[in-house]
Design an enzyme around this catalytic site. Structure first.
Site, PDB file in Angstrom:
ATOM      1  N   TYR A  15       9.572   0.922   3.386  1.00  0.00           N
ATOM      2  CA  TYR A  15       9.084   1.680   2.198  1.00  0.00           C
ATOM      3  C   TYR A  15       9.615   1.009   0.844  1.00  0.00           C
ATOM      4  CZ  TYR A  15       5.950   5.142   4.301  1.00  0.00           C
ATOM      5  OH  TYR A  15       4.808   5.663   4.632  1.00  0.00           O
ATOM      6  N   TYR A 142       0.267  14.122   5.975  1.00  0.00           N
ATOM      7  CA  TYR A 142       1.076  12.910   6.355  1.00  0.00           C
ATOM      8  C   TYR A 142       1.479  13.077   7.688  1.00  0.00           C
ATOM      9  CZ  TYR A 142       4.475   9.339   7.289  1.00  0.00           C
ATOM     10  OH  TYR A 142       5.003   8.141   7.526  1.00  0.00           O
ATOM     11  N   ASP A 234       1.787  20.029  13.545  1.00  0.00           N
ATOM     12  CA  ASP A 234       2.896  18.843  13.364  1.00  0.00           C
ATOM     13  C   ASP A 234       4.121  19.381  12.625  1.00  0.00           C
ATOM     14  OD1 ASP A 234       4.224  16.596  12.732  1.00  0.00           O
ATOM     15  OD2 ASP A 234       2.792  15.833  11.580  1.00  0.00           O
ATOM     16  N   LYS A 263      12.465  13.944  13.900  1.00  0.00           N
ATOM     17  CA  LYS A 263      13.173  14.321  12.903  1.00  0.00           C
ATOM     18  C   LYS A 263      14.529  15.128  13.383  1.00  0.00           C
ATOM     19  CE  LYS A 263      10.599  12.724   9.077  1.00  0.00           C
ATOM     20  NZ  LYS A 263       9.023  13.133   8.694  1.00  0.00           N
TER      21      LYS A 263
HETATM   22  C1  LIG Z   1       8.108  12.136   8.970  1.00  0.00           C
HETATM   23  C2  LIG Z   1       6.516  12.591   9.468  1.00  0.00           C
HETATM   24  C3  LIG Z   1       6.201  11.864  10.541  1.00  0.00           C
HETATM   25  C4  LIG Z   1       6.245  10.798  11.094  1.00  0.00           C
HETATM   26  O1  LIG Z   1       7.638  10.608  11.577  1.00  0.00           O
HETATM   27  P1  LIG Z   1       8.308   9.263  11.866  1.00  0.00           P
HETATM   28  O2  LIG Z   1       9.409   9.576  12.817  1.00  0.00           O
HETATM   29  O3  LIG Z   1       8.606   8.697  10.712  1.00  0.00           O
HETATM   30  O4  LIG Z   1       7.383   8.423  12.666  1.00  0.00           O
HETATM   31  C5  LIG Z   1       4.910  12.658  11.078  1.00  0.00           C
HETATM   32  N1  LIG Z   1       4.700  13.844  10.684  1.00  0.00           N
HETATM   33  C6  LIG Z   1       5.274  14.569   9.733  1.00  0.00           C
HETATM   34  C7  LIG Z   1       4.873  15.933   9.120  1.00  0.00           C
HETATM   35  C8  LIG Z   1       6.315  13.964   9.296  1.00  0.00           C
HETATM   36  O5  LIG Z   1       7.014  14.431   8.119  1.00  0.00           O
END
Ligand SMILES: *Cc1c(COP(=O)(O)O)cnc(C)c1O
Length: 425
Positions: A15, A142, A234, A263
């Site tokens: 990025y 996202y 998600d 994460k």
């Molecule tokens: C960061 C994020 C992703 C992608 O995760 P990465 O480990 O960076 O590939 C997917 N969904 C959400 C809601 C996110 O914040």
């Protein structure tokens, strides 16, 4: 050569427009909510290092558990083999999730957790001979940077070079009492083509910490359920306490069919992704017909070190002290929100649990503001705080170990920035 020079010679950062990019800051060590640079300058990590750190950097308990695991079993193929950390993590995570989540599928990161969920849904219909090929998603969502995850994310500057290659998605707005009826009607108009609905629950992180209500999401979910549309929640960002409860799911009445995690899953120490699903999804792949297998897997699926880090992190999350720290941060944020919302340069302040976002009044100067974003980033960094404004949105996402004193320093610096930059615009 300095670390910075050696970096510039060989590395391409994420990025980052490398042309004219600020020199990346070499970090030598980290502890708690502090990063330390080459000159031992302390930087408060107010964004949990891209939203991953939960209990602080290099947490001694996680370090000890991972170190012990590394000496015992480093890595093993996960097809045809299994191991205790993966089994124990599945048991521990499922115990915290909504009842319907029954199976755990491992991968490497948030994007892959999303890819797996999408493939599970699309193949769920395929295996039953009822092809549903479209995906329903939020316009500003996202879900990651790989192709499937990009497809179901909002179209933006990030996806523009690939837009013609991304698969077909039906985009809707996040639900409000006002638009719910029309959103529901739109879904009902094409429900039989829709394999699944993917959404970030309650908070849309990358879109600028946009927030919406649990009650409205519940209604939308109930409608999808009634229309036979599978739901992928998600929780890559919202999981593990960020919203003030363990999961965004804990704010909701309705339950999803699949969930995605990454994460904070390992406390931010190691990459790991998890997709969970209901027994209904799982059973749609059980067959004498080998073609109905889920043909997906990554080399490092269920890496024992990452699973161990996640186990240790979840253990820490469940501790009373951690739960109190989360409550404390929510309260501190709430008090600052009251105060800062009165500032003339603030358009809106939003809070969900430990996530606090402050949107600046930009007037019609949004292009100018993109430059200001970089100036803000530097301003905070010069004052020893890591913040990464998203356009005109400044947000704080602290590791749960951040003290009230450090929180106060971050709040004060935000006020300072509002005054400094508003008098300089
Ligand atoms: C960061 C994020 C992703 C992608 O995760 P990465 O480990 O960076 O590939 C997917 N969904 C959400 C809601 C996110 O914040």
């Amino acid at each position: 050569m300095t670390l910075t020079e050696r970096d510039a010679r060989n590395i391409w950062h994420p990025y980052t427009q490398q042309m004219g990019a600020l020199h990346p800051v070499p970090i030598i060590r980290a502890e708690g909510c502090y990063l330390y640079d080459e000159h031992d300058k302390r930087i408060i990590d107010a964004v949990s290092s891209w939203w991953v750190i939960l209990h602080g950097h290099s947490h001694p308990y996680i370090v000890a558990r991972v170190t012990a695991q590394l000496k015992k079993l480093d890595q093993v193929i996960f097809a045809g083999f299994t191991h205790e950390p993966a089994i124990e993590l599945a048991e521990n995570l499922l115990a915290l999730l909504p009842d319907a989540q029954e199976k755990v599928f491992y991968s490497d990161n948030g994007s892959t957790a999303v890819e797996v969920a999408l493939k599970m849904c699309l193949q769920y219909w395929y295996n039953q001979g009822i092809p549903r090929r479209k995906v329903l998603a939020f316009r500003k969502g996202y879900h990651g940077d790989t192709f499937g995850a990009m497809s179901v994310s909002g179209r933006s500057a990030w996806t523009a070079p690939f837009d013609t290659l991304l698969f077909e998605v039906i985009f809707i707005d996040t639900p409000t009492p006002k638009n719910l009826a029309s959103v529901k009607a739109l879904i009902s108009g094409c429900a039989e083509e829709i394999a699944c609905f993917i959404y970030e629950p309650l908070v849309q992180g990358s879109a600028g910490m946009l927030m919406y209500n649990a009650e409205d999401l519940d209604q939308l979910m109930a409608h999808c359920r009634a229309e036979g549309i599978l739901m992928i929640q998600d929780e890559v960002f919202t999981g593990f306490g960020r919203t003030g409860k363990n999961f965004a799911a804990d704010h909701l009445e309705e339950q999803p069919d699949l969930m995605c995690f990454s994460k904070g899953l390992t406390g931010g120490t190691m990459p790991l992704g998890i997709t969970t699903c209901t027994s209904g999804i799982y059973e749609a792949f059980l067959s004498e017909d080998k073609m109905k297998t889920l043909f997906h897997g990554h080399s490092f699926t269920a890496n024992p070190l990452a699973c161990t880090a996640a186990l240790a992190s979840i253990e820490l999350l469940k501790k009373e002290d951690t739960q109190h720290a989360i409550e404390r941060i929510c309260k501190q944020h709430g008090t600052f929100l009251q105060k800062i919302s009165l500032h003339p340069k603030v358009r809106e302040v939003r809070q969900t649990g430990t996530i606090l976002a402050i949107e600046w009044e930009t007037g019609d100067r949004s292009s100018y503001f993109s430059q200001l974003r970089d100036q803000l980033y530097l301003y905070f960094l010069e004052h020893g705080i890591l913040m990464r404004p998203l356009g005109n949105v400044i947000y704080i996402l602290p590791p749960y170990c951040m003290s009230n004193e450090d929180l106060a320093e971050v709040y004060e610096r935000i006020e300072g920035a509002l005054d400094f930059f508003s008098s300089n615009i």
